[in-house]
Design a protein around this motif. Structure first.
Motif, PDB file in Angstrom:
ATOM      1  N   SER A 183     -12.352  -4.656  -1.683  1.00 16.11           N
ATOM      2  CA  SER A 183     -11.812  -3.551  -0.885  1.00 16.11           C
ATOM      3  C   SER A 183     -10.390  -3.848  -0.443  1.00 16.11           C
ATOM      4  O   SER A 183     -10.051  -4.984  -0.095  1.00 16.11           O
ATOM      5  CB  SER A 183     -12.690  -3.310   0.343  1.00 16.11           C
ATOM      6  OG  SER A 183     -12.062  -2.419   1.236  1.00 16.11           O
ATOM      7  N   ARG A 184      -9.537  -2.813  -0.438  1.00 14.86           N
ATOM      8  CA  ARG A 184      -8.159  -2.964   0.031  1.00 14.86           C
ATOM      9  C   ARG A 184      -8.019  -2.531   1.492  1.00 14.86           C
ATOM     10  O   ARG A 184      -6.926  -2.465   2.032  1.00 14.86           O
ATOM     11  CB  ARG A 184      -7.225  -2.143  -0.851  1.00 14.86           C
ATOM     12  CG  ARG A 184      -7.172  -2.656  -2.288  1.00 14.86           C
ATOM     13  CD  ARG A 184      -6.306  -1.779  -3.162  1.00 14.86           C
ATOM     14  NE  ARG A 184      -4.914  -1.828  -2.766  1.00 14.86           N
ATOM     15  CZ  ARG A 184      -3.955  -1.071  -3.338  1.00 14.86           C
ATOM     16  NH1 ARG A 184      -4.277  -0.238  -4.312  1.00 14.86           N
ATOM     17  NH2 ARG A 184      -2.720  -1.161  -2.934  1.00 14.86           N
ATOM     18  N   GLY A 185      -9.131  -2.176   2.146  1.00 15.26           N
ATOM     19  CA  GLY A 185      -9.078  -1.879   3.579  1.00 15.26           C
ATOM     20  C   GLY A 185      -8.708  -0.452   3.907  1.00 15.26           C
ATOM     21  O   GLY A 185      -8.383  -0.148   5.062  1.00 15.26           O
ATOM     22  N   PHE A 186      -8.730   0.450   2.917  1.00 15.07           N
ATOM     23  CA  PHE A 186      -8.477   1.852   3.219  1.00 15.07           C
ATOM     24  C   PHE A 186      -9.238   2.706   2.212  1.00 15.07           C
ATOM     25  O   PHE A 186      -9.767   2.215   1.202  1.00 15.07           O
ATOM     26  CB  PHE A 186      -6.985   2.186   3.181  1.00 15.07           C
ATOM     27  CG  PHE A 186      -6.333   2.043   1.840  1.00 15.07           C
ATOM     28  CD1 PHE A 186      -6.196   3.140   0.995  1.00 15.07           C
ATOM     29  CD2 PHE A 186      -5.850   0.819   1.396  1.00 15.07           C
ATOM     30  CE1 PHE A 186      -5.588   3.022  -0.239  1.00 15.07           C
ATOM     31  CE2 PHE A 186      -5.254   0.687   0.170  1.00 15.07           C
ATOM     32  CZ  PHE A 186      -5.122   1.786  -0.668  1.00 15.07           C
ATOM     33  N   SER A 230      -7.849   3.941   7.321  1.00 16.68           N
ATOM     34  CA  SER A 230      -7.206   2.660   6.993  1.00 16.68           C
ATOM     35  C   SER A 230      -7.460   1.650   8.097  1.00 16.68           C
ATOM     36  O   SER A 230      -8.123   1.945   9.094  1.00 16.68           O
ATOM     37  CB  SER A 230      -5.705   2.867   6.787  1.00 16.68           C
ATOM     38  OG  SER A 230      -5.110   3.379   7.961  1.00 16.68           O
ATOM     39  N   ASN A 231      -6.899   0.451   7.877  1.00 20.07           N
ATOM     40  CA  ASN A 231      -7.076  -0.699   8.781  1.00 20.07           C
ATOM     41  C   ASN A 231      -8.549  -1.123   8.849  1.00 20.07           C
ATOM     42  O   ASN A 231      -9.026  -1.597   9.877  1.00 20.07           O
ATOM     43  CB  ASN A 231      -6.554  -0.371  10.189  1.00 20.07           C
ATOM     44  CG  ASN A 231      -6.319  -1.619  11.018  1.00 20.07           C
ATOM     45  OD1 ASN A 231      -5.770  -2.589  10.505  1.00 20.07           O
ATOM     46  ND2 ASN A 231      -6.754  -1.619  12.261  1.00 20.07           N
ATOM     47  N   PHE A 276      -7.606  10.406   5.562  1.00 15.31           N
ATOM     48  CA  PHE A 276      -7.324   9.048   5.108  1.00 15.31           C
ATOM     49  C   PHE A 276      -7.740   8.062   6.200  1.00 15.31           C
ATOM     50  O   PHE A 276      -7.363   8.219   7.365  1.00 15.31           O
ATOM     51  CB  PHE A 276      -5.826   8.919   4.824  1.00 15.31           C
ATOM     52  CG  PHE A 276      -5.408   7.549   4.389  1.00 15.31           C
ATOM     53  CD1 PHE A 276      -5.781   7.036   3.157  1.00 15.31           C
ATOM     54  CD2 PHE A 276      -4.612   6.772   5.214  1.00 15.31           C
ATOM     55  CE1 PHE A 276      -5.370   5.776   2.761  1.00 15.31           C
ATOM     56  CE2 PHE A 276      -4.202   5.507   4.826  1.00 15.31           C
ATOM     57  CZ  PHE A 276      -4.575   5.004   3.589  1.00 15.31           C
ATOM     58  N   ARG A 305      -3.572  -4.258  14.638  1.00  8.38           N
ATOM     59  CA  ARG A 305      -4.466  -3.753  13.615  1.00  8.38           C
ATOM     60  C   ARG A 305      -5.727  -4.605  13.506  1.00  8.38           C
ATOM     61  O   ARG A 305      -6.791  -4.131  13.118  1.00  8.38           O
ATOM     62  CB  ARG A 305      -3.760  -3.729  12.255  1.00  8.38           C
ATOM     63  CG  ARG A 305      -2.677  -2.665  12.141  1.00  8.38           C
ATOM     64  CD  ARG A 305      -1.994  -2.761  10.794  1.00  8.38           C
ATOM     65  NE  ARG A 305      -0.976  -1.719  10.643  1.00  8.38           N
ATOM     66  CZ  ARG A 305      -1.197  -0.542  10.093  1.00  8.38           C
ATOM     67  NH1 ARG A 305      -2.403  -0.244   9.652  1.00  8.38           N
ATOM     68  NH2 ARG A 305      -0.249   0.343  10.007  1.00  8.38           N
ATOM     69  N   LEU A 333     -13.878   4.217  -0.946  1.00  2.65           N
ATOM     70  CA  LEU A 333     -13.074   3.071  -0.532  1.00  2.65           C
ATOM     71  C   LEU A 333     -12.267   2.586  -1.726  1.00  2.65           C
ATOM     72  O   LEU A 333     -12.814   2.398  -2.821  1.00  2.65           O
ATOM     73  CB  LEU A 333     -13.957   1.943  -0.003  1.00  2.65           C
ATOM     74  CG  LEU A 333     -14.731   2.256   1.273  1.00  2.65           C
ATOM     75  CD1 LEU A 333     -15.639   1.095   1.651  1.00  2.65           C
ATOM     76  CD2 LEU A 333     -13.773   2.555   2.419  1.00  2.65           C
ATOM     77  N   TYR A 358     -10.833   7.195   1.578  1.00  2.00           N
ATOM     78  CA  TYR A 358     -10.802   8.622   1.879  1.00  2.00           C
ATOM     79  C   TYR A 358     -12.196   9.112   2.235  1.00  2.00           C
ATOM     80  O   TYR A 358     -13.190   8.687   1.635  1.00  2.00           O
ATOM     81  CB  TYR A 358     -10.267   9.406   0.675  1.00  2.00           C
ATOM     82  CG  TYR A 358      -8.835   9.049   0.346  1.00  2.00           C
ATOM     83  CD1 TYR A 358      -7.792   9.778   0.880  1.00  2.00           C
ATOM     84  CD2 TYR A 358      -8.548   7.950  -0.461  1.00  2.00           C
ATOM     85  CE1 TYR A 358      -6.476   9.431   0.603  1.00  2.00           C
ATOM     86  CE2 TYR A 358      -7.240   7.597  -0.737  1.00  2.00           C
ATOM     87  CZ  TYR A 358      -6.201   8.347  -0.201  1.00  2.00           C
ATOM     88  OH  TYR A 358      -4.902   8.003  -0.448  1.00  2.00           O
ATOM     89  N   VAL A 385       0.471   4.987   0.487  1.00  6.05           N
ATOM     90  CA  VAL A 385      -0.491   5.996   0.920  1.00  6.05           C
ATOM     91  C   VAL A 385      -0.399   7.245   0.073  1.00  6.05           C
ATOM     92  O   VAL A 385      -1.373   7.961  -0.133  1.00  6.05           O
ATOM     93  CB  VAL A 385      -0.266   6.328   2.403  1.00  6.05           C
ATOM     94  CG1 VAL A 385      -1.166   7.463   2.839  1.00  6.05           C
ATOM     95  CG2 VAL A 385      -0.512   5.098   3.230  1.00  6.05           C
ATOM     96  N   ILE A 443       0.843  -1.193   0.000  1.00  7.93           N
ATOM     97  CA  ILE A 443       0.000   0.000   0.000  1.00  7.93           C
ATOM     98  C   ILE A 443       0.870   1.231   0.000  1.00  7.93           C
ATOM     99  O   ILE A 443       1.713   1.410   0.886  1.00  7.93           O
ATOM    100  CB  ILE A 443      -0.912  -0.001   1.235  1.00  7.93           C
ATOM    101  CG1 ILE A 443      -1.826  -1.201   1.193  1.00  7.93           C
ATOM    102  CG2 ILE A 443      -1.704   1.293   1.326  1.00  7.93           C
ATOM    103  CD1 ILE A 443      -2.662  -1.362   2.444  1.00  7.93           C
TER     104      ILE A 443
END
Length: 908
Positions: free
Chosen positions: A702-705, A669-670, A667, A792, A694, A707, A652, A650
């Motif tokens: 989904s990649r888990g993070f 995340s997690n 942002f 996490r 997302l 905006y 950022v 990832i």
């Protein structure tokens, strides 16, 4: 007239008197009979009560004979003696009591008041004076001292009186709260016995001067009295040094102002608050030691051990102070405090705290330092006292035995076979005696066997015995999971050659549940690079990589292993090492040279790590974090790296993911891969969220993070305050999206400095929640905040920060809860003092290796998951930084070197 009427009136009066006398006689006779009956009745009652007390007294003596360590029996015996009003019985019971335990100041005072009231002759006063001296030797008591002062004023003997004052003034005249009363009694007695003479007034002035250089409560009153005395008798007073007197008085006044708050705090404590009282005294001494003389500090220690006499730690503090600042006994030979030596003090301490291992250790060290011809026998007698006293925990017993064996090591002549055998026999005795006393709980870490084994390798000169002992250590309890012990064992085996070490490395890395396999793997790899062939190095890499992969998979699935179960020692008994020609194994379990350790996994806490493996349940295979030493790719039998899927990294700061107005974006995340936009809006109802994006992978998952676009830039600080709010069991990370990281505000919202009202707690059960933690720590004071540190994934790391309203509450909690056991977990509690953060620019990988190597990790930096194409990244830890820099420079400014060029470089 009849004959009766013709009688003389005098005769009538006589007859009446006679009748009256007769009546009185009868009355007296009657009264006398009744009184005799009542007296008989009273005597019978007295005899009945007395016989009852005598019977009770004898019964208690019988109890004492059967259990001589029961303190309550002695106290009960003395109480019965006082109820009998029998002075002989009081003396007898007090002496029986004093032979076993020191008498408290209250017990002494009750007895001494009786003896003092009955003493009339000088001989009797001398006997009572000796009793007072004994009382003052037991404990420092201002109340007993004041009664002693009353005896000095009562006696007509100047010799006895002077002896008493020589004892009291240097010692009890230093008591901040009661010292002035002692000096007042001294002055009064001086005037009474010496009369109004110039010599008496000069002596009185010296007493005032001695008093007024000591910080004592109400010393202003004594100062006024002294000034009046000087004014009234200035013609006869000599040797007055006003400047020196005023300077000392001012210093004492300043010291008193510093001491009085502590005295007030001590006076406000309830009698049963022993731990709080000890803490206050420690703070008192630490705050005021710089403005007090050594004698005045020692008096504070005396007061502390008197009021906290059953706390072994305060006695230990006092012994250590006396070692650092020993008093000069010649200055005050009559003082029971200042004439005592370290040994006298530790003996006093052990009469109060017979269970304190630390005090027995101190006593052995004191005797050894004295280095007298009888030191060895004295230390042996101390060990006999330990055995008879009966220590309360196996840890205390191990501590004392280790100290004794260490002493024997220092005095053993290792050139003498007889002395070597004696030392071995003592190690064997210690191990077996601990086993008989405590069973499997005795020395589970095998500290005694570790010590013995190291000596066999070195001073005792029998490495084979040492090896057997260390195998016993590693086969015991959860010792096989402790990498530190394996490395120590390996270092000891170094003299046997590389093959023995290689065999031991292989056995150790194969042990189940290692707490830090990476450190052990790195040590083995270094060894093979220095000593091994290519095949041996490859074999080492493969086995180490497989072990580390398994270690991280275990952590990602289950979290850190539970090592709360207390270890137990081996179960068989040690053999007599001094007679065993093959080397005493002293094993409680069988050991094997080839094959993994049979130590059950999960007993020792693994090294906790901040690295977390992202797991997509059912979709993504868990990836093995590449260790610092890369594997050989094509020859691995245990793991085929060529078949691994690329690992997504990832970024950022990627330009392709952010859209919209960045000044209003945060942002997030997690996130769990199943989280939707609706879920996010539901947990942040207080935020004015305009939109949520997302970020998805190429497969649409989904990649888990993502905006969050907020309604205005003013919402940004509010959103950042919700960082780590849980969603589906995972903390949601919220951060700023400023493109330039140097312009981002500091996101770490917790203090990184010392916080005296905040606790750092580790070793907690992983399922312990805020409510349970709040309930455990609430009794010590109002709690301001609790933060449980999580991975996490949302799983607890077993760490927490707990903030109290006041520092006092935090200190109480540390004292009461440190090493407390919760559901089998022993927790550690300390005041929060985070280590200083490292400079993030101190080791910048990008500056070391250039643009092409910007993703590589360096020592001290976080670990990264690498894809299969990152060959250069994988190899970079193997290449020295200087070479990397040189190679980078070559690619940009020089043409490639030929074979001849390299040959010339090698031949330089």
């Amino acid at each position: 007239m009849s004959d009766a009427e013709m009688k003389d009136p005098k005769d009538q009066i006589i007859e009446i008197d006679a009748l009256d006398e007769s009546a009185d006689t009868e009355d007296e006779s009657s009264d006398g009979t009744n009184t005799e009956d009542e007296d008989t009745e009273d005597d019978d009652n007295d005899l009945s009560i007395e016989s009852k007390y005598i019977k009770e007294y004898i019964e208690i003596l019988t109890k004492i004979a059967g259990d001589k360590y029961n303190y309550d029996n002695y106290a009960e015996l003395l109480e019965v003696a006082h109820q009998m009003n029998d002075l002989d019985k009081i003396r007898q019971s007090a002496e029986i009591f004093a032979a076993m335990y020191p008498l408290s100041p209250e017990i002494w005072l009750r007895w001494l008041k009786i003896e003092s009231s009955l003493a009339t002759t000088d001989e009797q006063v001398e006997k009572v004076e000796k009793l007072f001296q004994r009382a003052l030797n037991d404990y420092y008591s201002a109340e007993v001292a004041l009664e002693f002062a009353a005896l000095a004023m009562k006696t007509g003997s100047k010799v006895i009186s002077e002896q008493i004052w020589k004892t009291l003034i240097p010692t009890y005249g230093l008591h901040t709260m009661k010292g002035r009363s002692i000096f007042e009694a001294y002055r009064e007695d001086t005037l009474t016995k010496n009369g109004d003479s110039p010599a008496s007034f000069n002596r009185l002035a010296r007493i005032y001067e001695q008093e007024l250089k000591i910080p004592l409560r109400n010393m202003e009153d004594s100062y006024i009295e002294y000034k009046l005395l000087c004014e009234k008798y200035k013609e006869v007073l000599t040797d007055l040094d006003e400047e020196k007197f005023e300077r000392r008085y001012k210093q004492a006044k300043e010291a008193l102002q510093r001491m009085l708050p502590h005295e007030t705090a001590l006076a406000a404590l309830e009698a049963h608050c022993h731990q709080e009282r000890a803490d206050l005294y420690r703070k008192y001494i630490a705050d005021c030691q710089s403005v007090l003389d050594d004698d005045e500090v020692q008096i504070l220690y005396e007061r502390m051990v008197t009021e906290c006499c059953l706390d072994g730690a305060v006695w230990h503090d006092y012994v250590r102070y006396l070692h650092r600042c020993p008093p000069d006994a010649e200055d005050n030979p009559a003082s029971p405090v200042f004439r005592q030596s370290e040994l006298d003090l530790v003996n006093r301490a052990l009469r109060n705290c017979t269970w304190s291992a630390e005090l027995y250790v101190e006593k052995m060290r004191i005797v050894e330092r004295q280095a007298t011809p009888t030191s060895k026998m004295t230390i042996l007698k101390i060990m006999e006292d330990v055995a008879s006293a009966g220590l309360q925990t196996p840890e205390a017993s191990v501590k004392v035995w280790l100290e004794y064996l260490t002493y024997l090591r220092r005095v053993t002549d290792f050139t003498s076979e007889k002395e070597r055998d004696i030392l071995r026999a003592n190690f064997d005795l210690a191990w077996n005696q601990l086993g008989r006393t405590w069973g499997v709980l005795a020395d589970p870490q095998c500290k005694i066997l570790q010590f013995w084994g190291r000596l066999e390798y070195e001073a005792l000169g029998e490495p084979s015995k040492g090896r057997d002992l260390w195998y016993s250590v590693m086969d015991s309890a959860d010792n096989s999971t402790r990498v530190g012990l394996w490395i120590e064992f390996i270092e000891l085996e170094a003299k046997r050659g590389p093959e023995a070490l290689r065999k031991l490395y292989r056995k150790s890395i194969s042990s189940t549940g290692l707490d830090d396999p990476e450190t052990l793997a790195a040590a083995w790899l270094r060894f093979e690079r220095c000593n091994g062939t290519l095949d041996q190095l490859i074999s080492c890499q493969e086995l180490c990589n497989a072990t580390i992969e398994k270690y991280y998979k275990t952590i990602s699935k289950n979290g850190p292993p539970n090592r709360a179960t207390k270890g137990k020692r081996p179960e068989t008994t040690a053999t007599n090492a001094s007679k065993d020609t093959e080397g005493s194994t002293t094993k409680r379990q069988a050991s094997s040279m080839d094959g993994a350790s049979s130590s059950p996994p999960g007993k020792k806490k693994m090294k906790r790590t901040n690295d977390n493996l992202a797991v997509n349940a059912g979709e993504r295979q868990e990836e093995f974090k590449t260790p610092a030493i890369p594997p050989r790719q094509n020859n691995s039998k245990n793991h085929d790296y060529s078949k691994q899927e690329p690992i997504e990294i990832i970024d950022v700061d990627s330009e392709s993911v952010t859209k919209g107005d960045q000044s209003r974006q945060v942002f997030v995340s997690n996130l769990s891969f199943e989280v939707t936009e609706t879920d996010i809006r539901e947990i942040f109802p207080d935020l004015a969220i305009e939109s949520i994006e997302l970020v998805n992978s190429s497969s649409g998952k989904s990649r888990g993070f993502g905006y969050m676009q907020l309604a205005s830039a003013d919402e940004i600080p509010k959103a950042l305050s919700f960082d780590r709010r849980p969603l589906n069991g995972r903390p949601v990370f919220i951060s700023n999206v400023a493109r330039d990281k140097t312009n981002r505000p500091n996101q770490f919202k917790y203090s990184s400095s010392f916080e005296p009202n905040k606790l750092f707690i580790k070793g907690l059960p992983f399922n312990l929640g805020r409510e349970e933690l709040h309930r455990l720590f609430e009794p010590f004071g109002p709690i301001k905040d609790i933060r449980i540190v999580c991975y996490r994934s949302g799983k607890s790391k077993g760490l927490a920060y707990l903030e109290y309203e006041t520092e006092t509450s935090a200190k109480k909690a540390v004292l009461k809860m440190d090493q407390h056991v919760i559901d089998g977990f022993t927790i550690t509690v300390a005041i929060s003092s985070p280590p200083p953060k490292k400079n993030p620019t101190a080791m910048d990988p990008t500056s070391a290796v250039g643009d092409n190597m910007g993703a590589s990790s360096s020592l001290g930096s976080g670990k990264k998951l690498l894809g299969k194409w990152d060959v250069k990244q994988k190899l970079s830890p193997m290449i020295p930084t200087a070479v990397l820099k040189k190679s980078t420079a070559l690619t940009s400014s020089e043409k490639p070197k030929s074979n001849d060029d390299f040959r010339k470089l090698l031949l330089k």
